[in-house]
Each structure stands twice: as structure tokens, then as C-alpha cells.
Enzyme design. Sequence first.
Site, PDB file in Angstrom:
ATOM      1  N   GLU A 271       0.937  -1.290  -0.073  1.00 33.21           N
ATOM      2  CA  GLU A 271      -0.008   0.017   0.089  1.00 33.21           C
ATOM      3  C   GLU A 271       0.791   1.184   0.083  1.00 33.21           C
ATOM      4  O   GLU A 271       0.542   2.231   0.272  1.00 33.21           O
ATOM      5  CB  GLU A 271      -0.962   0.028   1.371  1.00 33.21           C
TER       6      GLU A 271
ATOM      7  N   ARG B 265     -10.992   3.117  12.025  1.00 30.00           N
ATOM      8  CA  ARG B 265     -12.076   3.320  11.053  1.00 30.00           C
ATOM      9  C   ARG B 265     -12.682   1.858  10.957  1.00 30.00           C
ATOM     10  O   ARG B 265     -11.872   1.178  10.763  1.00 30.00           O
ATOM     11  CB  ARG B 265     -11.895   3.789   9.906  1.00 30.00           C
TER      12      ARG B 265
ATOM     13  N   ASP C  57     -14.915  -1.145   9.509  1.00 29.11           N
ATOM     14  CA  ASP C  57     -15.784  -1.441   8.336  1.00 29.11           C
ATOM     15  C   ASP C  57     -16.816  -2.508   8.529  1.00 29.11           C
ATOM     16  O   ASP C  57     -16.326  -3.506   9.525  1.00 29.11           O
ATOM     17  CB  ASP C  57     -14.808  -2.051   7.235  1.00 29.11           C
TER      18      ASP C  57
ATOM     19  N   GLU D 212     -13.801  -5.371   9.947  1.00 30.75           N
ATOM     20  CA  GLU D 212     -12.184  -5.267  10.345  1.00 30.75           C
ATOM     21  C   GLU D 212     -12.253  -3.607  10.956  1.00 30.75           C
ATOM     22  O   GLU D 212     -13.114  -2.984  10.669  1.00 30.75           O
ATOM     23  CB  GLU D 212     -11.380  -5.307   9.235  1.00 30.75           C
TER      24      GLU D 212
ATOM     25  N   GLY E 259      -7.091   5.627   5.351  1.00 24.99           N
ATOM     26  CA  GLY E 259      -6.734   6.499   4.582  1.00 24.99           C
ATOM     27  C   GLY E 259      -6.766   7.890   4.885  1.00 24.99           C
ATOM     28  O   GLY E 259      -7.776   8.215   5.547  1.00 24.99           O
TER      29      GLY E 259
HETATM   30  N1  LIG Z   1     -17.776 -11.058   4.732  1.00 26.17           N
HETATM   31  C1  LIG Z   1     -18.084 -10.034   3.875  1.00 26.17           C
HETATM   32  N2  LIG Z   1     -19.459 -10.045   3.183  1.00 26.17           N
HETATM   33  C2  LIG Z   1     -19.287  -9.096   2.073  1.00 26.17           C
HETATM   34  N3  LIG Z   1     -18.263  -8.321   1.631  1.00 26.17           N
HETATM   35  C3  LIG Z   1     -17.168  -8.363   2.251  1.00 26.17           C
HETATM   36  C4  LIG Z   1     -16.880  -9.350   3.168  1.00 26.17           C
HETATM   37  N4  LIG Z   1     -15.460  -9.259   3.505  1.00 26.17           N
HETATM   38  C5  LIG Z   1     -15.133  -8.453   2.723  1.00 26.17           C
HETATM   39  N5  LIG Z   1     -15.933  -7.856   2.009  1.00 26.17           N
HETATM   40  C6  LIG Z   1     -15.653  -6.853   0.773  1.00 26.17           C
HETATM   41  O1  LIG Z   1     -14.222  -6.863   0.436  1.00 26.17           O
HETATM   42  C7  LIG Z   1     -13.843  -5.476   0.967  1.00 26.17           C
HETATM   43  C8  LIG Z   1     -12.438  -5.770   1.583  1.00 26.17           C
HETATM   44  O2  LIG Z   1     -12.460  -6.530   2.820  1.00 26.17           O
HETATM   45  P1  LIG Z   1     -11.825  -6.157   4.350  1.00 26.17           P
HETATM   46  O3  LIG Z   1     -12.281  -7.431   5.184  1.00 26.17           O
HETATM   47  O4  LIG Z   1     -12.394  -4.764   4.754  1.00 26.17           O
HETATM   48  O5  LIG Z   1     -10.301  -6.061   3.851  1.00 26.17           O
HETATM   49  P2  LIG Z   1      -9.219  -4.855   3.623  1.00 26.17           P
HETATM   50  O6  LIG Z   1      -8.359  -4.854   4.569  1.00 26.17           O
HETATM   51  O7  LIG Z   1      -8.551  -5.373   2.379  1.00 26.17           O
HETATM   52  O8  LIG Z   1      -9.990  -3.679   3.614  1.00 26.17           O
HETATM   53  C9  LIG Z   1     -14.859  -4.862   2.096  1.00 26.17           C
HETATM   54  O9  LIG Z   1     -14.635  -3.482   2.023  1.00 26.17           O
HETATM   55  C10 LIG Z   1     -16.075  -5.494   1.395  1.00 26.17           C
HETATM   56  O10 LIG Z   1     -16.522  -4.802   0.135  1.00 26.17           O
HETATM   57 MG   LIG Z   2     -11.494  -2.840   4.748  1.00 25.76          MG
END
Ligand SMILES: Nc1ncnc2c1ncn2[C@@H]1O[C@H](COP(=O)(O)OP(=O)(O)O)[C@@H](O)[C@H]1O
Ligand SMILES: [Mg+2]
Length: 319
Positions: free
Chosen positions: A14, A251, A253, A266, A272
Amino acid sequence: MLRIALLYGGTSAERDISIKSGEAVWAALERVGHSVLPFDVGTEPIERLASEKLDFAFIALHGGEGENGTIQRRMEELNIPYSGSGPLASRLAMDKELSKAEFLTHRVPTAPYEVAEEFEAEYRIRRMARRMGWPLIVKPIDQGSSLGVAKVTCLNEVHDSLKSAFKFGPRVMLEKCIQGRELTVGVVGNRALPVCEVIAPTGFYDYKAKYDKQAGTRYDTRPALPGPTAKMAQHYARRAHHALRCHGYSRVDMMLDQDGELWVLEVNTLPGMTETSLLPKSAAEEGIGFDELVQELIDVSMEQRRRPISNRATRVLAA
Ligand SMILES: Nc1ncnc2c1ncn2[C@@H]1O[C@H](COP(=O)(O)OP(=O)(O)O)[C@@H](O)[C@H]1O
Ligand SMILES: [Mg+2]
């Protein structure tokens, strides 16, 4: 006026995003009137900071050693106060498997999951996937920016998704896919910012949807949400932040499913920080401009480091 080292760049996947966050924060720090020492962690040894007279380090890194607690531990050793979470929280938040364990302990709702290891026979992982049902999400344990994350809709897609996720490390998470809306909530100090909805045209917030303007992703800082959803999202954001022992800011999610349930994905300890990033967008919704936000992140990081977080965290977790 403080003498502030701005840590940016680094060597993680990143790096490019971190350079953008770094430039935005650097400009804000100068506008606020601080004296800035820009420091690319990817090209200079961090030990060099020991010879500088510094009041504070602002960490504008994303991913890798900037976000997993390594740099935070070096700052502790060098006795330089820094922005955001400490080494333990950073490590817990960066590792999605460790985060899940803390979420479950602290009653933060999170989607069912299993962890697969690279040495495991693929037929066993495919069995895991079948048990979970379709669609499911395959993701590396400790990446960010959606790198290596894939939505898998049938058995045929499992092999390729594992191949790209295992590129980032030997452990991969299979997680139930939550179909619905994606929300993110910033936490600054002990308060949750307004909820922001992420609307990716493809329904999947992947790397392209995150960083390519052509992808057409929209962000709504005033989403129409049913009943108590916004309050609950803010409640779970603070709970998740404290469950991982975060300091200063983060932040969180999460997904809102079709039954109105929230599921935390997470916690990002170093979200960002360009002027159009999600945390600054949510702060703006509260009337806090970018420069003011950057200063507030310094203030809460300094403030929280002076006193233990345990009482406040215990109150939130007990609520
Ligand atoms: N269990 C889930 N169900 C639906 N969408 C998911 C799920 N896990 C991840 N995503 C999608 O993938 C994206 C990235 O996953 P995330 O777990 O936030 O990892 P990163 O650390 O790469 O941001 C999320 O913002 C979401 O759009
Ligand atoms: Mg994320």
C-alpha cells in the site's frame, strides 16, 4: 508549534496510497503551523529519527510494518509520541484472524469464518468452503486495500481465489459473504463519527472500486438507514475499537445485511488520510475540516497516551 516527523511511504503493497495520505497530512500540518520532517520509511532507516529533536510522529503509513505494530514499537523504543494505536492494537487489527477472536470475546458481531493454511490439501479447503455456503469471501489474513480479497460464488472459483490470497501470506480466511450494504464508521478519541455508506457499482469494494475514480464508487455520509441502525453502527464501531485496544483513532468497516443486522468486517488503525478519504469525509459531515481533524488526531493521540485507556474501554465494552 510542534516538531513533527511525518512517516509515510514504507515498503508495503500500500506504499502508493501512503504517499498520497502523507502528502495530504504534510500540507495540513504545515497549514496548522507545525514544523514537519517528512520521512519515507521505505528509503531511510527509522533509527535516524533518534538524532532528531522531535515532539511527535504522525504515522501516515498503510499496511505492512507501518500498520502491524512494528513501527509503533520502534517509536516506543525511541520514546517519540506518535499518532494512533500502539503495537498490540495495531497487530490485532492488522491480523483478521486475531481480530475475530477479540470480536467474539467482546460481543462484536462478525461473520462466520474459517482459516485455511497453505500446507493444507486443497480438497480440505474446498470442503470448508462448501460447509460455509455460497457466495463466500476469500481474503488474506493481514493485507489491506482489498488486495487478494475475492468473492467466490461456486466451487470452481475456489482454486484461483486461494492462489491469489496465498500470495500475501500462508494463512487465508474464508468468510461468509454478507449480502447487503457496506458501512464504515470513524472513531476519534472515544467518539464515533457519522456513518458513511460505500456504494460500489459492482457491489464489491475491491482495489479498483477503492482507488480508481473511473470505477464510479459513491460515498454517502448521510445514508438513509432504518430505525436505530446508525446508532448501532456507531456503538459497534466503538466496541470494536476498544475490543482491539485501539488508541486515538480508527475506522471500522461493517456490512448491513438484508435483515437489518450489522456485521463488523475489520478495524483499520491507519485509515486513508487524503482529503477525500472516508474518515475525513465523515469528519467533514460533523463540520470538522481536514486541518482541524489532523490536529485533533494529534491531540487525542497525545492525550490518550498520557492516561490508561482501561477504564474508558471497560465502560464501552460493558455497555
Ligand atoms: N464477509 C464479507 N461479506 C461481504 N463483503 C465482504 C466481506 N468481507 C469483505 N468484503 C468486501 O471486501 C472488501 C475488503 O475486505 P476487508 O475485510 O475490509 O479487507 P481490507 O483490509 O482489504 O479492506 C470490503 O470492503 C467489502 O466490500
Ligand atoms: Mg476494509
